[in-house]
Design a protein around this motif. Structure first.
Motif, PDB file in Angstrom:
ATOM      1  N   ARG A 110       0.883  -1.173   0.000  1.00  0.00           N
ATOM      2  CA  ARG A 110       0.000   0.000   0.000  1.00  0.00           C
ATOM      3  C   ARG A 110       0.914   1.215   0.000  1.00  0.00           C
ATOM      4  O   ARG A 110       1.684   1.435   0.931  1.00  0.00           O
ATOM      5  CB  ARG A 110      -0.893  -0.014   1.239  1.00  0.00           C
ATOM      6  N   LEU A 111       0.854   2.032  -1.045  1.00  0.00           N
ATOM      7  CA  LEU A 111       1.734   3.169  -1.230  1.00  0.00           C
ATOM      8  C   LEU A 111       0.872   4.424  -1.283  1.00  0.00           C
ATOM      9  O   LEU A 111       0.236   4.704  -2.298  1.00  0.00           O
ATOM     10  CB  LEU A 111       2.546   2.987  -2.513  1.00  0.00           C
ATOM     11  N   GLY A 112       0.833   5.146  -0.174  1.00  0.00           N
ATOM     12  CA  GLY A 112      -0.110   6.241  -0.075  1.00  0.00           C
ATOM     13  C   GLY A 112      -1.513   5.678  -0.084  1.00  0.00           C
ATOM     14  O   GLY A 112      -1.875   4.845   0.750  1.00  0.00           O
ATOM     15  N   ASP A 113      -2.340   6.092  -1.040  1.00  0.00           N
ATOM     16  CA  ASP A 113      -3.687   5.535  -1.159  1.00  0.00           C
ATOM     17  C   ASP A 113      -3.773   4.560  -2.328  1.00  0.00           C
ATOM     18  O   ASP A 113      -4.855   4.232  -2.799  1.00  0.00           O
ATOM     19  CB  ASP A 113      -4.720   6.652  -1.315  1.00  0.00           C
ATOM     20  N   ARG A 114      -2.614   4.095  -2.806  1.00  0.00           N
ATOM     21  CA  ARG A 114      -2.580   3.166  -3.929  1.00  0.00           C
ATOM     22  C   ARG A 114      -2.135   1.792  -3.444  1.00  0.00           C
ATOM     23  O   ARG A 114      -1.442   1.659  -2.443  1.00  0.00           O
ATOM     24  CB  ARG A 114      -1.641   3.689  -5.013  1.00  0.00           C
ATOM     25  N   PHE A 115      -2.530   0.778  -4.210  1.00  0.00           N
ATOM     26  CA  PHE A 115      -2.266  -0.589  -3.751  1.00  0.00           C
ATOM     27  C   PHE A 115      -1.963  -1.490  -4.938  1.00  0.00           C
ATOM     28  O   PHE A 115      -2.550  -1.361  -6.021  1.00  0.00           O
ATOM     29  CB  PHE A 115      -3.497  -1.129  -3.017  1.00  0.00           C
ATOM     30  N   ASP A 116      -1.027  -2.423  -4.740  1.00  0.00           N
ATOM     31  CA  ASP A 116      -0.712  -3.411  -5.764  1.00  0.00           C
ATOM     32  C   ASP A 116      -0.026  -4.595  -5.089  1.00  0.00           C
ATOM     33  O   ASP A 116       0.341  -4.533  -3.909  1.00  0.00           O
ATOM     34  CB  ASP A 116       0.189  -2.818  -6.847  1.00  0.00           C
ATOM     35  N   ALA A 117       0.147  -5.672  -5.834  1.00  0.00           N
ATOM     36  CA  ALA A 117       0.749  -6.877  -5.277  1.00  0.00           C
ATOM     37  C   ALA A 117       1.428  -7.672  -6.380  1.00  0.00           C
ATOM     38  O   ALA A 117       1.074  -7.553  -7.559  1.00  0.00           O
ATOM     39  CB  ALA A 117      -0.305  -7.740  -4.569  1.00  0.00           C
ATOM     40  N   ARG A 118       2.419  -8.476  -6.000  1.00  0.00           N
ATOM     41  CA  ARG A 118       3.092  -9.423  -6.883  1.00  0.00           C
ATOM     42  C   ARG A 118       3.354 -10.699  -6.084  1.00  0.00           C
ATOM     43  O   ARG A 118       3.417 -10.666  -4.860  1.00  0.00           O
ATOM     44  CB  ARG A 118       4.432  -8.879  -7.402  1.00  0.00           C
ATOM     45  N   ALA A 119       3.564 -11.798  -6.797  1.00  0.00           N
ATOM     46  CA  ALA A 119       3.808 -13.066  -6.113  1.00  0.00           C
ATOM     47  C   ALA A 119       4.668 -13.976  -6.958  1.00  0.00           C
ATOM     48  O   ALA A 119       4.633 -13.899  -8.200  1.00  0.00           O
ATOM     49  CB  ALA A 119       2.495 -13.771  -5.767  1.00  0.00           C
ATOM     50  N   ASP A 120       5.448 -14.826  -6.320  1.00  0.00           N
ATOM     51  CA  ASP A 120       6.074 -15.928  -7.034  1.00  0.00           C
ATOM     52  C   ASP A 120       4.952 -16.815  -7.574  1.00  0.00           C
ATOM     53  O   ASP A 120       3.994 -17.133  -6.853  1.00  0.00           O
ATOM     54  CB  ASP A 120       6.960 -16.738  -6.084  1.00  0.00           C
ATOM     55  N   SER A 121       5.068 -17.218  -8.830  1.00  0.00           N
ATOM     56  CA  SER A 121       3.988 -17.979  -9.459  1.00  0.00           C
ATOM     57  C   SER A 121       3.760 -19.318  -8.777  1.00  0.00           C
ATOM     58  O   SER A 121       2.678 -19.900  -8.894  1.00  0.00           O
ATOM     59  CB  SER A 121       4.279 -18.192 -10.946  1.00  0.00           C
TER      60      SER A 121
END
Length: 452
Positions: A110-121
């Motif tokens: 969560r970066l400020g009011d923004r959000f994203d994610a990544r993962a090992d497959s």
């Protein structure tokens, strides 16, 4: 190739724990100037699943962060959550954080009011990550967004939590007395740690058995249905008109029936079920060949079974189908379901028991991956199941190549929580902020460049 697992004796484990503790204590706290560096975030995540940057503390309170961390630890999943200020540098952030942390898992930021994610497959497919991120994208409250994302992620992801969680770092200067005391506490508690590790393994083994027990009901129904087909066939090898080809077809069908029963009796985990359904599919195709020979029809081509229920037998054509909320695609269907679809009616779908009641097998959870994989081998199934629960889980490259080699909590396919250092696929963590996780963080304006 099976991973090589080295086991340590209890004295060796205790010594390793003691050395680790002394290293942490002697290192002390990181300097204040490094409070927001990627290495500092990574160091914190190796000790606890949730990190809140001091500059972003207004977004998530210490109590809420602690509660979120406890939820992740209790689920025993390698989920890492970082809350960072809006101005934090984003170039290659996910890739750099994954490298610095060095642990296979799912990383959410969560970066400020923004959000994203990544993962090992190997832990969670990219499609599943995208869907999870999109599902919480409209939530502005950090606590709500992170809680909802965590709940969805823990339900779908594979792997186990890293063993480093739960350790704590010391303060500034540390006396030799403190070092000796810490060592003594670790030695005294080492046996308890060893017991907890064994307890976790037993728990996962119990989960495997429970999943197999639920799956066994479905597989036994399949075996029974195939046995009934053999009875209805009423074929006798010595009957008038029978030739060697017919007898060979019949023998292969009988062998497949016996193999399916034998494989199921020997199954110890859900992955073993793939061999059972593969044998049943081979047997049904042998029956289709035998029937065509007896009726004087052209021999059928080898096709996958009916997508809606493999017990319907080999498919005869492809038909358009769209799961609720999904995209349309062509699926293999039997003659009866092809007619139903052409008439605007619903096909006869194989439903199984779940905690939410009867559901189609593609919405019933990860244990049905090996079951379906035995029927639909050769890389076919992920394309058929795009947009479904099971399809999202099965989208990993390793699983698409070999269904049943490990699935969710049910076997050896996931290595979540393992320490891999920088040895991971950078493609799993590439793209701009929002490009790979499914979010929209700049409307295509390139606010985050090409490398979150």
């Amino acid at each position: 190739m099976k991973a090589v697992v080295r086991t340590r004796s209890l004295p060796g484990l205790l010594l390793a724990l003691l050395l680790a503790a002394l290293t942490v204590l002697s290192a002390g706290s990181p300097p204040a100037s490094a409070a927001t560096s990627v290495s500092t975030v990574a160091e914190a995540l190796r000790k606890s699943p949730v990190y809140v940057d001091p500059a972003a503390s207004a977004q998530l309170s210490s109590a809420d962060a602690h509660a979120l961390a406890e939820q992740i630890k209790h689920a025993d999943k390698p989920l890492f959550v970082a809350v960072l200020p809006a101005g934090y540098p984003t170039a290659n952030l996910f890739q750099n954080l994954r490298t610095a942390t060095g642990i296979t898992g799912l990383y959410a930021i969560r970066l400020g009011d923004r959000f994203d994610a990544r993962a090992d497959s190997s832990v969670l497919p990219r499609t599943a990550v995208q869907n999870l991120v999109t599902s919480v994208q409209g939530e502005k409250n950090a606590k709500t967004q992170l809680t909802d994302f965590t709940h969805g992620a823990l339900t779908n992801m594979g792997g186990s939590a890293p063993s480093s969680w739960g350790s704590s770092s010391g303060g500034g200067g540390v006396s030799y007395t403190a070092l000796i005391t810490a060592g003594a506490v670790l030695v005294a508690g080492g046996a308890g740690v060893y017991t907890l590790v064994r307890r976790g393994r037993r728990r996962r083994a119990e989960e495997q058995r429970a999943a197999l027990d639920r799956l066994r009901v479905v597989v036994d129904e399949d075996i029974t249905a195939f046995g009934e087909e053999l009875d209805r066939l009423d074929f006798h090898p010595a009957e008038a008109g029978a030739d060697d080809a017919m007898r060979a077809d019949y023998e292969r069908a009988l062998d497949a029936y016996e193999q399916a029963k034998s494989f199921m009796a020997a199954a110890t985990k859900p992955e073993d079920v793939r061999a059972v359904t593969q044998a049943l599919e081979d047997g049904r195709f042998s029956l289709a060949l035998l029937t065509a020979r007896r009726e004087g029809r052209p021999l059928p081509e080898r096709r996958p079974p009916c997508f809606f229920d493999p017990r319907h037998g080999p498919s005869v054509t492809d038909a358009g189908w769209m799961p609720p909320g999904g995209a349309p695609r062509e699926v293999p269907v039997c003659a009866a379901d092809a007619t139903r679809l052409a008439d605007g009616r619903d096909p006869v779908v194989r439903e199984v028991d779940t905690d939410q009641g009867r559901r189609p097998y593609w919405d019933a959870g990860p244990a049905y991956g090996p079951w379906a994989g035995g029927y639909f081998g050769g890389g076919l199934l992920p394309g058929l199941l795009v947009g479904t629960m099971l399809g999202s889980m099965m989208a990993t490259p390793s699983y698409a190549a070999d269904y049943g080699s490990g699935y969710g909590d049910f076997g050896g396919g996931y290595d979540g929580g393992d320490v891999s250092g920088a040895d991971f696929d950078p493609g799993d963590f590439g793209g701009g902020f929002g490009d790979g996780g499914g979010g929209d963080f700049g409307g295509g304006g390139g606010d985050f460049g090409g490398g979150f």
